[in-house]
Design an enzyme around this catalytic site. Structure first.
Site, PDB file in Angstrom:
ATOM      1  N   CYS A   1       0.890  -1.158   0.000  1.00  0.00           N
ATOM      2  CA  CYS A   1       0.000   0.000   0.000  1.00  0.00           C
ATOM      3  C   CYS A   1       0.929   1.208   0.000  1.00  0.00           C
ATOM      4  O   CYS A   1       1.458   1.576   1.044  1.00  0.00           O
ATOM      5  CB  CYS A   1      -0.896   0.010   1.240  1.00  0.00           C
TER       6      CYS A   1
ATOM      7  N   CYS B   1      -0.286   4.210   2.304  1.00  0.00           N
ATOM      8  CA  CYS B   1      -0.453   4.116   3.756  1.00  0.00           C
ATOM      9  C   CYS B   1      -0.236   2.694   4.235  1.00  0.00           C
ATOM     10  O   CYS B   1       0.900   2.224   4.280  1.00  0.00           O
ATOM     11  CB  CYS B   1      -1.828   4.652   4.163  1.00  0.00           C
ATOM     12  N   SER B   2      -1.324   1.990   4.523  1.00  0.00           N
ATOM     13  CA  SER B   2      -1.170   0.705   5.219  1.00  0.00           C
ATOM     14  C   SER B   2      -2.310  -0.261   4.937  1.00  0.00           C
ATOM     15  O   SER B   2      -2.536  -1.165   5.732  1.00  0.00           O
ATOM     16  CB  SER B   2      -1.113   0.974   6.719  1.00  0.00           C
ATOM     17  N   CYS B   3      -3.072  -0.048   3.854  1.00  0.00           N
ATOM     18  CA  CYS B   3      -4.220  -0.919   3.591  1.00  0.00           C
ATOM     19  C   CYS B   3      -3.762  -2.366   3.498  1.00  0.00           C
ATOM     20  O   CYS B   3      -2.753  -2.676   2.875  1.00  0.00           O
ATOM     21  CB  CYS B   3      -4.941  -0.477   2.325  1.00  0.00           C
TER      22      CYS B   3
END
Lengths: 103, 199
Positions: free
Chosen positions: B104, B107-109
């Protein structure tokens, strides 16, 4: 939004450093921050898009220096203040109170 | 109420979180016990063992694998794994010719119901920067060397769509049960930075 969060392809950030047997949360406050997000998300009625937009507004230098759950904290503080569930003054006062040993 | 912290070492975010939790609790907006339950759920109940069950089933059951590749969200839900950050899933299959890698960049999906919460390296700047520009270099850092003939596909996850890699079934596992096979499926192999473990 074009910003520091858009890291794909950026050079100079060094190697990936995986941690062996990594805990889910490294510090207790990270778990509380995660749970606070999941709880406030429901009653405050903000969306993932708003949450991410708040993270993307973190000043670039702070974004790179701060940890992941600090990003979250920044974002849901924003969302809660915007809706009046908590004010900056209230939060600052409570932080001062805790720092001086109060409840 | 959280236990009062002793000593001067409490970090700034730790105090901010404690202050916020105290204020919201006093206003009756949150219940600390519900927070405890959430922490416990993601520390001990939801994690990559869920995803490993899905992968092992796909290895032994061709009809399931077909369902998984055509409608991953529904196929994963057959195990009861669904909900927050797993609402829309796509499973990408590794083959002798194609290796898939998930990142991702923004971000951090990450697919929480099947993998739990992401490790720090997945959310780190170096991984997000280089998974798209130098995936083979990143794979090498995880000890994964692929022949030049293997195509590497990097999938950039979004908040709306989460990917899970279906790793190749390791050779020499013909006699293993589904449960035994699930033990070979690591978190990293479902992100795509490694292969499944050898038996």
């Amino acid at each position: 939004m074009n910003g520091i969060h858009d890291l794909g392809g950026m050079h100079g950030l060094g190697p990936v450093v995986p941690e062996q047997d990594e805990p889910v949360f490294h510090e207790k406050w990270e778990g509380r921050a995660f749970a606070l997000f999941a709880s406030t998300f429901v009653f405050a009625g903000y969306t993932v898009d708003e949450f991410r937009h708040a993270i993307e507004k973190i000043p670039p230098a702070h974004y790179l220096e701060s940890s992941y759950y600090e990003h979250w904290l920044f974002a849901f503080e924003e969302a809660l203040m915007k809706r009046g569930f908590v004010t900056r003054e209230e939060l600052d006062a409570r932080i001062a109170q805790l720092k001086s040993g109060g409840p | 109420m959280p236990k009062p912290h002793q000593g001067p070492a409490e970090s700034d975010p730790a105090i901010r979180v404690r202050a916020l939790e105290a204020i919201l609790t006093e206003k009756g907006l949150i219940d600390p016990k519900a927070l405890d339950a959430l922490v416990d759920t993601y520390e001990s109940k939801v994690g990559p063992r869920n995803g490993a069950k899905v992968v092992a089933r796909a290895w032994v059951d061709p009809a399931y694998k077909q369902r998984l590749l055509s409608d991953a969200t529904a196929a994963i839900k057959e195990f009861g794994f669904s909900g927050l950050q797993g609402e829309d899933m796509v499973v990408v299959e590794n083959t002798p010719d194609v290796h898939n890698l998930v990142v991702c960049t923004l971000c951090s999906c990450y697919p929480w119901p099947t993998l739990g919460l992401p490790p720090v390296w997945y959310k780190s700047a170096p991984y997000r920067a280089r998974a798209v520009s130098d995936p083979r270099g990143v794979l090498k850092e995880f000890g994964t060397e692929l022949p030049e003939t293997v195509e590497v596909r990097t999938w950039d996850t979004t908040a709306e769509l989460r990917y899970l890699v279906l790793p190749e079934r390791p050779p020499g596992t013909d006699d293993m049960t589904e449960d035994q096979l699930a033990e070979l499926v690591t978190r990293d192999s479902m992100i795509g930075v490694t292969k499944a473990k050898a038996p």
